[in-house]
Design an enzyme around this catalytic site. Sequence first.
Site, mmCIF file in Angstrom:
data_model
loop_
_atom_site.group_PDB
_atom_site.id
_atom_site.type_symbol
_atom_site.label_atom_id
_atom_site.label_comp_id
_atom_site.label_asym_id
_atom_site.label_seq_id
_atom_site.Cartn_x
_atom_site.Cartn_y
_atom_site.Cartn_z
ATOM 1 N N ASP A 1 68.363 83.010 90.294
ATOM 2 C CA ASP A 1 69.523 83.852 90.018
ATOM 3 C C ASP A 1 70.068 83.527 88.633
ATOM 4 O O ASP A 1 69.537 82.667 87.933
ATOM 5 C CB ASP A 1 70.607 83.647 91.082
ATOM 6 C CG ASP A 1 71.273 82.274 90.990
ATOM 7 O OD1 ASP A 1 70.809 81.417 90.202
ATOM 8 O OD2 ASP A 1 72.265 82.057 91.692
ATOM 9 N N ASP B 1 73.610 82.328 86.879
ATOM 10 C CA ASP B 1 74.940 81.789 87.148
ATOM 11 C C ASP B 1 75.776 81.880 85.880
ATOM 12 O O ASP B 1 75.451 81.247 84.874
ATOM 13 C CB ASP B 1 74.836 80.317 87.577
ATOM 14 C CG ASP B 1 73.918 80.137 88.780
ATOM 15 O OD1 ASP B 1 74.300 80.580 89.881
ATOM 16 O OD2 ASP B 1 72.823 79.551 88.621
ATOM 17 N N ASP C 1 75.595 85.338 90.000
ATOM 18 C CA ASP C 1 76.845 84.721 90.448
ATOM 19 C C ASP C 1 77.805 84.700 89.275
ATOM 20 O O ASP C 1 77.485 84.154 88.215
ATOM 21 C CB ASP C 1 76.605 83.271 90.907
ATOM 22 C CG ASP C 1 75.894 83.192 92.248
ATOM 23 O OD1 ASP C 1 76.011 84.155 93.043
ATOM 24 O OD2 ASP C 1 75.238 82.169 92.519
HETATM 25 P P1 TTP Z 1 71.994 77.664 92.286
HETATM 26 O O1 TTP Z 1 72.108 78.918 91.523
HETATM 27 O O2 TTP Z 1 71.848 77.827 93.762
HETATM 28 O O3 TTP Z 1 70.769 76.760 91.811
HETATM 29 P P2 TTP Z 1 70.118 76.529 90.378
HETATM 30 O O4 TTP Z 1 70.735 77.408 89.344
HETATM 31 O O5 TTP Z 1 70.154 75.072 90.115
HETATM 32 O O6 TTP Z 1 68.611 76.910 90.606
HETATM 33 P P3 TTP Z 1 67.964 78.382 90.639
HETATM 34 O O7 TTP Z 1 67.131 78.487 89.405
HETATM 35 O O8 TTP Z 1 67.129 78.411 91.872
HETATM 36 O O9 TTP Z 1 69.064 79.392 90.671
HETATM 37 O O10 TTP Z 1 73.276 76.767 92.066
HETATM 38 C C1 TTP Z 1 73.687 76.337 90.780
HETATM 39 C C2 TTP Z 1 74.810 75.365 90.877
HETATM 40 O O11 TTP Z 1 75.981 76.021 91.345
HETATM 41 C C3 TTP Z 1 74.536 74.241 91.863
HETATM 42 O O12 TTP Z 1 74.589 73.013 91.176
HETATM 43 C C4 TTP Z 1 75.658 74.240 92.814
HETATM 44 C C5 TTP Z 1 76.653 75.191 92.240
HETATM 45 N N1 TTP Z 1 77.284 76.020 93.264
HETATM 46 C C6 TTP Z 1 78.623 75.818 93.522
HETATM 47 O O13 TTP Z 1 79.255 74.963 92.892
HETATM 48 N N2 TTP Z 1 79.227 76.577 94.494
HETATM 49 C C7 TTP Z 1 78.548 77.507 95.204
HETATM 50 O O14 TTP Z 1 79.140 78.157 96.080
HETATM 51 C C8 TTP Z 1 77.147 77.707 94.907
HETATM 52 C C9 TTP Z 1 76.352 78.723 95.661
HETATM 53 C C10 TTP Z 1 76.564 76.946 93.933
HETATM 54 MN MN MN Z 2 71.016 79.461 89.754
HETATM 55 MN MN MN Z 3 73.686 80.562 91.935
#
Ligand code: TTP
Ligand code: MN
Ligand code: MN
Length: 364
Positions: free
Chosen positions: A203, A205, A288
């Site tokens: 995703d 972020d 996100d």
């Molecule tokens: P993710 O997007 O789940 O994971 P990621 O970016 O490390 O890996 P990917 O490439 O698979 O997307 O989460 C990113 C960070 O966001 C993780 O360290 C935890 C944080 N987080 C929160 O703080 N609150 C939340 O509700 C969620 C879903 C994630």
């Molecule tokens: Mn992520």
């Molecule tokens: Mn995420």
Amino acid sequence: VTALAPLGQQMAPYACQRRTPLLHSNQPLTEALETLAEEAGFSGSEGRSLAFTRAASVLKALPGRLSALEELGPLPGIGEHSRRVIQDVLEDGVSVEVERVKLSERYRTMKLFTKIFGVGVRTASRWYQEGLRTLLDLQERNTKLTRQQQAGLRHYDDLNTPVERGEAESVGRTVQEAVQRFLPGASVTLAGGFRRGKPRGHDVDLLLTHPEAGREAGLLSRLVSWLDSQGLILYQHSQENSFALCEGPEPPGSRDVLDRFERCFSIFRLEAQGGPGAARGWKAVRVDLVVAPVSQFPFALLGWTGSRHFERELRRFASHERKMVLNSHALYDTMRKRFLPAASEEEIFQHLGLEYVPPGQRNA
Ligand code: TTP
Ligand code: MN
Ligand code: MN
Ligand code: MN
């Protein structure tokens, strides 16, 4: 024969005290351990899952390729079961236990279902118990799905195709341009795996803030409605900020409630940049969006950069070693009974008495 110093000799016990690069030399071992961690998670054995995750994380931080179990030395954090798995992979190239898990109907079905956006272990497990095995089963048996799960199922293939860095940057630019319409001066920061240097992820972020406190209020809903009106949003659900500093910090036990920022879980319709979506012209991408007031921004950035295991270890270190409570909003010193403000991630590490670990070394 010169006795080599054990590879793991200088390994610090908490992942947040170590540097963990994205690329490391023990991929087959960490993959095996992470499969078992995942399987334990699917069975609701959180403790066992964490033990395998910890062991994998230690191997990721080793300075070189492990060729014999003895090279590990008396490393903390690698239990007997993990050692057995490591030994099997080192000796035979595979672990029979891991191969058995990967072929098992339950593991495969759980994996299939939990890859649906909005489906967690609980739901997947229930469906499995009910005898469901395929995505088609869900449709044919009219399984009750939330609006989020319906969207997840509709865009299943796209959402399980990795998001490339270029795509993430493109989403970031789109959001940045939209944000400027409503709140000039606001910033959009790419966090998560991409900030740790991953070339692709599951995703995007994005963390939003504004240098003047309070100006960020109301930004998210205006932003999302505008993006929606432009046809860029395939799904979204937003959550209001539910954090109040006067409530005090989260007690350490409740760290599963990650944070309470104003946020939006969404699926964007991204114009194709080539690749699988090119023929159709667009691709669904999970995004996100999180809004943080500037005073909490460094905590939000640290919390949303991950990895999940790195974050878990930071919080464990803070509470066990420093009697402090860390979350994505603040750092609270329970001995001095006060919040410790920070203007940067570096300052948070300083408060914790930790050497600064840059994002690219947080791949624990
Ligand atoms: P993710 O997007 O789940 O994971 P990621 O970016 O490390 O890996 P990917 O490439 O698979 O997307 O989460 C990113 C960070 O966001 C993780 O360290 C935890 C944080 N987080 C929160 O703080 N609150 C939340 O509700 C969620 C879903 C994630
Ligand atoms: Mn992520
Ligand atoms: Mn995420
Ligand atoms: Mn065991």
